[in-house]
Structure formats: structure tokens, C-alpha cells
Write a protein that holds these residues in place. Structure first.
Motif, PDB file in Angstrom:
ATOM      1  N   ALA A 403       3.533   2.126  -4.973  1.00 15.17           N
ATOM      2  CA  ALA A 403       3.429   0.671  -5.005  1.00 15.17           C
ATOM      3  C   ALA A 403       3.846   0.065  -3.669  1.00 15.17           C
ATOM      4  CB  ALA A 403       4.286   0.107  -6.133  1.00 15.17           C
ATOM      5  N   ARG A 404       4.941   0.558  -3.116  1.00 13.98           N
ATOM      6  CA  ARG A 404       5.418   0.035  -1.833  1.00 13.98           C
ATOM      7  C   ARG A 404       4.367   0.234  -0.736  1.00 13.98           C
ATOM      8  NH1 ARG A 404      10.847  -1.140  -1.684  1.00 13.98           N
ATOM      9  NH2 ARG A 404      12.099  -0.343  -3.422  1.00 13.98           N
ATOM     10  N   ASN A 405       3.762   1.407  -0.726  1.00 14.62           N
ATOM     11  CA  ASN A 405       2.787   1.722   0.329  1.00 14.62           C
ATOM     12  C   ASN A 405       1.510   0.894   0.225  1.00 14.62           C
ATOM     13  OD1 ASN A 405       4.562   3.636   1.309  1.00 14.62           O
ATOM     14  ND2 ASN A 405       3.526   5.369   0.357  1.00 14.62           N
ATOM     15  N   ALA A 406       1.265   0.319  -0.955  1.00 15.31           N
ATOM     16  CA  ALA A 406       0.018  -0.432  -1.163  1.00 15.31           C
ATOM     17  C   ALA A 406       0.164  -1.914  -0.851  1.00 15.31           C
ATOM     18  CB  ALA A 406      -0.451  -0.264  -2.602  1.00 15.31           C
ATOM     19  N   SER A 407       1.381  -2.406  -0.693  1.00 15.35           N
ATOM     20  CA  SER A 407       1.607  -3.853  -0.583  1.00 15.35           C
ATOM     21  C   SER A 407       0.851  -4.479   0.577  1.00 15.35           C
ATOM     22  CB  SER A 407       3.104  -4.143  -0.439  1.00 15.35           C
ATOM     23  OG  SER A 407       3.794  -3.829  -1.631  1.00 15.35           O
ATOM     24  N   GLU A 408       0.893  -3.846   1.737  1.00 15.37           N
ATOM     25  CA  GLU A 408       0.270  -4.415   2.925  1.00 15.37           C
ATOM     26  C   GLU A 408      -1.246  -4.528   2.769  1.00 15.37           C
ATOM     27  OE1 GLU A 408       0.371  -6.423   6.232  1.00 15.37           O
ATOM     28  OE2 GLU A 408       2.234  -5.386   5.683  1.00 15.37           O
ATOM     29  N   SER A 409      -1.873  -3.452   2.285  1.00 22.23           N
ATOM     30  CA  SER A 409      -3.334  -3.456   2.161  1.00 22.23           C
ATOM     31  C   SER A 409      -3.801  -4.419   1.070  1.00 22.23           C
ATOM     32  CB  SER A 409      -3.856  -2.042   1.892  1.00 22.23           C
ATOM     33  OG  SER A 409      -3.231  -1.479   0.760  1.00 22.23           O
ATOM     34  N   LEU A 410      -3.043  -4.528  -0.035  1.00 23.78           N
ATOM     35  CA  LEU A 410      -3.429  -5.462  -1.091  1.00 23.78           C
ATOM     36  C   LEU A 410      -3.282  -6.910  -0.608  1.00 23.78           C
ATOM     37  CD1 LEU A 410      -4.403  -5.948  -3.940  1.00 23.78           C
ATOM     38  CD2 LEU A 410      -2.043  -5.718  -4.754  1.00 23.78           C
ATOM     39  N   HIS A 411      -2.214  -7.176   0.123  1.00 27.88           N
ATOM     40  CA  HIS A 411      -2.026  -8.525   0.679  1.00 27.88           C
ATOM     41  C   HIS A 411      -3.158  -8.877   1.640  1.00 27.88           C
ATOM     42  CE1 HIS A 411      -0.497 -11.276   3.848  1.00 27.88           C
ATOM     43  NE2 HIS A 411      -0.058 -11.938   2.808  1.00 27.88           N
ATOM     44  N   SER A 412      -3.532  -7.935   2.495  1.00 30.33           N
ATOM     45  CA  SER A 412      -4.607  -8.175   3.451  1.00 30.33           C
ATOM     46  C   SER A 412      -5.924  -8.445   2.725  1.00 30.33           C
ATOM     47  CB  SER A 412      -4.753  -6.974   4.394  1.00 30.33           C
ATOM     48  OG  SER A 412      -5.829  -7.157   5.288  1.00 30.33           O
ATOM     49  N   PHE A 413      -6.199  -7.668   1.689  1.00 34.41           N
ATOM     50  CA  PHE A 413      -7.458  -7.838   0.968  1.00 34.41           C
ATOM     51  C   PHE A 413      -7.527  -9.199   0.294  1.00 34.41           C
ATOM     52  CE2 PHE A 413     -10.075  -7.481  -2.877  1.00 34.41           C
ATOM     53  CZ  PHE A 413     -11.288  -7.162  -2.290  1.00 34.41           C
ATOM     54  N   GLU A 414      -6.442  -9.571  -0.409  1.00 36.09           N
ATOM     55  CA  GLU A 414      -6.440 -10.856  -1.097  1.00 36.09           C
ATOM     56  C   GLU A 414      -6.516 -12.019  -0.107  1.00 36.09           C
ATOM     57  OE1 GLU A 414      -6.607 -11.474  -4.456  1.00 36.09           O
ATOM     58  OE2 GLU A 414      -7.002  -9.324  -4.514  1.00 36.09           O
TER      59      GLU A 414
END
Length: 568
Positions: A403-414
């Protein structure tokens, strides 16, 4: 472009021409420097004055600018030839590899690309029972290589023609023209890095001509297709190219995997597992799985669009690790309501078919909610397998690392969805299942997500104690859990939380606590009243994967929340 032309092309001749232009530009530059020193500087240092002197000084300065412009234009020719050599060499290597593989498979490739083979089993040239499948795959690779070369040919012709026109009509001596050409050259080569602010990406993309955009898509589809801030239609065009390339490459890797090694080998104390077999089997399973995922995406992308099958857009794709993909049902850049679905444990490229089906179901549910309300607005649902999800409940899903590793990419996508959306801002929902809710919770907590609604389905905890800690209005945070879903068995791994759960359970059993608290492995259960989320009804006998079943309360509720129709 035909097979013979590309196969026989002497790419080295382009490199020789490039080197010749390098030498020409260098010599010309030396002459320009000498002229500047011997003529312009000496004249400037003279004491010559008067009207004629003023005119001469002005013309000399103007000529100096023209010479510098010509020097720069020569360098553009060199850059164009270097790019052409690289692109032609890559296309040629793809063609040669495909033809070599055809020969190994005992397939005959005609000059026009037609492939034939010997079907007689008794013949020494028998191509085998799988010849047709192999022929189709190789034919696609040959076509892709020729298309790649044709694009390179068109690009080099256009660039050299432009520079030749500049040279013949004198516009190449104009500083403004050279500045435009330099900007085009730099834009052609300087793609923003992954992770660049989507607003900056959009500004860069908008500054390109349509021809430049197409060239980027053709030359670098993998980078353009995964760049947040580029419109959905353009990302889709790029990713469809990458998808077809991956489809061919994966099949080639599988075909070249070689025979299966023995499962056991002799050891000092008897037969032992063969590491070579374990590695072969692991690679085979991964390749077959990724081909399965690619085929599922390809099938949905090519499904005829009708009332029951909205158009789909491939917004992200790669085969790194277990593979990633982002698939949108309907265009999120034009939809009034946009939902991003984040699946949990087990999510990967090979399993994306089922996740896309859930997006289709959510769009259908949203459409039904809108139709019931007489609302003509549209909905897009995106399946986001853009992170490395845990693949096992124990031990992987017990860790919050994924979950921690995904935060940056999910934020960028949204953020990218907001940046590229056309017209009035859309009503955006982030909807997640199981460990996906943990991924979403961490991103909301640590990065913030530009969304209006949060839907947490069968959550093992989202990293916060209260809905208000997610940075979204708690009245727009929703949670659901089925009556036979065992997700609440995902106990916390700390003594204090276990003790708290035990005390609350006992108090509830004896009627001493009306609203028992409960903590799960990744935080407080979003279903308990103290968390502060609005609970979604579920149908009887709803287990962990049943929330998207037809005619269920949960699926109906998802459509109502996504469209802003929830009023319970």
C-alpha cells in the motif's frame, strides 16, 4: 515498405551520412568563428563611423546571426539522420528476428509476407500441428516491423524536406525559424519523466503539434501511454501499440522457453528438486498468465461497441514483474462521473479480465441509477491495476508495504484525471476492494487524492482510525461488508489492539457495549460506528467476492454512489 527493402537496407549508410554532416557542421562552425574574429570583431573595434559605417555594422551583425542560424540548421540534419538510423536499425532487427524464427519453425515467408508451410507429417519439413498459430504470430511481427520502418521513413522524409526547404528559400537563416526548429527537436526527444506533475505534462503535450504527438506515440508508445497528464484517447492509442508488441514478445519468449528440464536430479542422498526445472516452470507460468491478461484486455478493447458494451480505453500497460494495466470503460476525460476501482490481493495483469468485468458492471449499475432518475449524465469506471498488489493473504497481505509503495502512483493517476478532464469537473469516486482499500486509505492519508467519494468494500483496515482522517468529507465515505465475509478475521498483530477487540466483543455479548469497536490488521474496521463511514447494504449470503454479483444491494448502491444518487 516491403520485406526485401527493409531486410537489405544498409543502415550504415545513414550513419555515414550523419557523420559527414557532423564534419560539415564542424568545418562550417570553424569558418563562422574565424569570420567573427577576423571580420566582425575587427570591424567593430575600428574607428570607422558615419552613415555608411552604420549600415555596414548593421549588415555585418545581421550576417553573423544568419551564419549562426545556418550552423544550427546543419546540426538538425545530423540529429534527424541519427534518429533515422536508430529507428531503421530497430525495425530491421525486429524483421530479421521474425524471419529467423520463421525459418526455425519451418515456415516459408514469401516476398509479399505470405507464409506457407508443409502439412505432411511424414515430410522432413513438417512444420508441426501448431504451425498456423506460429505463422499468425510471426506474420503480425513482420507487419509490425514494416509499419515501424514506414513510420521512420515518413518521419525522416518530413524532417529532411523541411530543413531542405529552409535552406533553399532562406528561412533557415532566420533566428525565429531556427528557434522554432530547435524547440521542435527538443520536444521530439525530451519526454517528461514518469512521475512528472500531470499539469506540466499536459502543458508539454498541448504545446506539440498533432504530427509531433503522433510521432511520440509511434516512437515511444510505452512512455506516452503511461504518462499521467496526457489525454485518455492519446494514452489509449499509445498503449494499444505497446499491447500488441507485448503480445508478440510474450509469445516469442514462451516459444523459445525450450523443453521442460527434468523435475528431479541426482543428489548426494538421492533425487532432489532441479533448480533449472523450478525456474523454467516459474517463467512458463508467468508468461502464460501475462498472455492470458493481454488477451483479456485485447478482447475487451476490440469488442464491438453497442448499448451493452461501451468503448474501452487502455490508460496504462506494462509487463514488468507480474504486469500492470489500467482500463477505462467509457472515456474519463468526457464522462460526468468517473470511478476508479482498485482491486486487492491477487491483482495482476494475468487476472485483470475479472476486474474489467467489475468495471463494466459498475457502469451498467450507474447507468441504471441515472435512467431511474431521468439523468442523462455519463459514467466511466476505471480498473486500476497500476501497483504491485500482494499475491498471498499470508504473509504478503499482512504487510502494508504494498500500500505504501502505491501511494505516489495512485495520487499521480487521480491528479491526471482531473488535469485532462474536459468541461466542468467530474464527480470522482475512488472505490476499492479488500487490500485495495488499504492501498487507497494510505494514499488518501499520506498524499491526498482529488476525489469526491470513497467506497471501501470488504476492508481489512485503511490505516486510519476515523473516516475524517482520509481527507474527504466523512458523509462521502462509504463501507460495505457481507454477512458471511471473513475479512473481519484479519486480526491486528499488536497486543493492545487484540486486547481491545476481545474486551469489546465480550462487552457486546453481555450487553454492556452497544457499539463495539473492532480493529483489523491495517486499522479500525470501517464498518464500526466509531469509524464514521456510511454503511452500504449487502444482500444475504454475500461472501468476499460477491459484491458485484447481479441484482445485489451492493452493486446497486455502487451505481447510486458513483452517480451521486445515494440518499439513504
Amino acid at each position: 515498405m516491403d520485406i526485401k527493402s527493409l531486410y537489405d537496407a544498409n543502415i550504415n549508410n545513414i550513419t555515414i551520412a550523419k557523420n559527414a554532416f557532423d564534419a560539415l557542421a564542424k568545418a562550417f562552425g570553424q569558418h563562422v568563428d574565424a569570420w567573427q574574429h577576423e571580420v566582425a570583431d575587427r570591424l567593430s573595434a575600428s574607428n570607422w563611423t558615419g552613415p555608411t559605417a552604420g549600415t555596414a555594422h548593421g549588415r555585418i551583425a545581421e550576417l553573423g546571426g544568419e551564419l549562426q542560424a545556418a550552423k544550427q540548421e546543419l546540426s538538425f540534419v545530423s540529429r534527424a539522420l541519427a534518429n533515422a538510423a536508430e529507428q531503421f536499425a530497430l525495425a530491421q532487427s525486429h524483421l530479421i528476428n521474425a524471419l529467423d524464427d520463421a525459418k526455425k519453425a519451418k515456415l516459408n515467408v514469401a516476398p509479399d509476407g505470405r507464409i506457407t508451410w508443409d502439412n505432411e507429417p511424414s515430410s522432413p519439413n513438417f512444420a508441426g500441428s501448431g504451425a498456423e498459430r506460429t505463422a499468425i504470430a510471426i506474420s503480425n511481427r513482420i507487419t509490425a516491423a514494416l509499419t515501424e520502418a514506414a513510420h521512420a521513413d515518413q518521419e525522416i522524409s518530413t524532417r529532411l524536406s523541411h530543413l531542405a526547404t529552409n535552406a533553399s528559400n532562406g528561412t533557415g537563416l532566420n533566428a525565429a525559424t531556427v528557434a522554432q526548429d530547435l524547440a521542435a527537436e527538443n520536444a521530439r526527444e525530451n519526454i517528461p519523466a514518469a512521475g512528472t506533475d500531470p499539469n506540466n505534462v499536459k502543458q508539454w503535450w498541448n504545446g506539440l503539434t498533432e504530427d509531433q504527438r503522433q510521432k511520440f506515440i509511434d516512437a515511444h508508445p510505452d512512455r506516452i501511454g503511461n504518462l499521467d497528464g496526457i489525454p485518455a484517447t492519446d494514452r489509449d492509442r499509445a498503449n494499444r501499440i505497446t499491447l500488441q508488441q507485448a503480445k508478440q514478445d510474450l509469445q516469442v519468449q514462451l516459444d523459445h522457453l525450450g523443453p521442460e528440464p527434468p523435475a528431479k536430479i541426482a543428489g548426494m542422498s538421492g533425487a532432489v528438486s532441479n533448480p533449472a526445472h523450478d525456474d523454467w516452470e516459474r517463467r512458463k507460468i508467468l508468461l502464460e498468465e501475462q498472455i492470458k491478461g493481454v488477451n483479456a484486455i485485447d478482447k475487451r478493447l476490440t469488442t464491438k461497441v453497442d448499448q451493452n458494451n461501451p468503448p474501452t480505453y487502455l490508460l496504462g500497460f506494462d509487463t514488468k514483474g507480474l504486469g500492470h494495466a489500467i482500463v477505462a470503460v467509457n472515456n474519463p476525460d468526457t464522462a460526468d462521473n468517473v470511478s476508479t476501482y482498485v482491486p486487492g490481493t491477487g491483482a495482476r495483469l494475468g487476472e485483470i479480465g475479472g476486474d474489467i468485468d467489475r468495471s463494466d458492471r459498475m457502469v451498467a449499475s450507474a447507468n441504471a441509477a441515472n435512467k431511474k432518475a431521468g439523468d442523462p449524465r455519463t459514467t466511466s469506471s476505471i480498473t486500476w491495476v497500476g501497483y504491485d498488489a500482494p499475491q498471498s493473504i499470508v504473509p504478503q497481505a499482512t504487510k502494508d508495504t504494498y500500500a505504501r509503495n502505491a501511494s505516489e502512483s495512485l495520487h499521480s493517476f487521480e491528479s491526471g484525471l482531473r488535469t485532462t478532464h474536459q468541461g466542468a469537473p467530474s464527480n470522482n469516486t475512488i472505490l476499492a476492494h479488500s487490500y485495495g482499500t488499504t492501498t487507497v486509505g494510505y494514499a488518501l492519508r499520506d498524499k491526498g487524492l482529488p476525489v469526491d467519494n470513497v467506497v471501501l468494500i470488504a476492508s481489512p483496515g485503511v490505516g486510519v482510525e476515523h473516516a475524517r482522517d482520509l481527507g474527504v468529507d466523512p458523509s462521502h465515505v462509504f463501507a460495505a461488508k457481507g454477512d458471511i465475509d471473513k475479512i473481519d478475521m484479519a486480526f491486528p498483530m499488536t497486543a493492545d489492539k487484540l486486547a481491545s477487540n476481545g474486551g469489546n466483543n465480550l462487552g457486546s455479548w453481555y450487553g454492556l457495549i452497544q457499539n463495539p469497536d473492532h480493529h483489523l490488521i491495517h486499522g479500525r474496521d470501517p464498518m464500526v460506528p466509531d469509524f464514521g463511514a456510511r454503511t452500504i447494504p449487502t444482500s444475504p449470503d454475500t461472501d468476499h467476492s460477491d459484491y458485484w454479483n447481479d441484482n445485489t444491494y451492493s452493486l446497486t448502491a455502487m451505481g447510486e454512489i458513483i452517480t451521486g444518487k445515494w440518499n439513504r
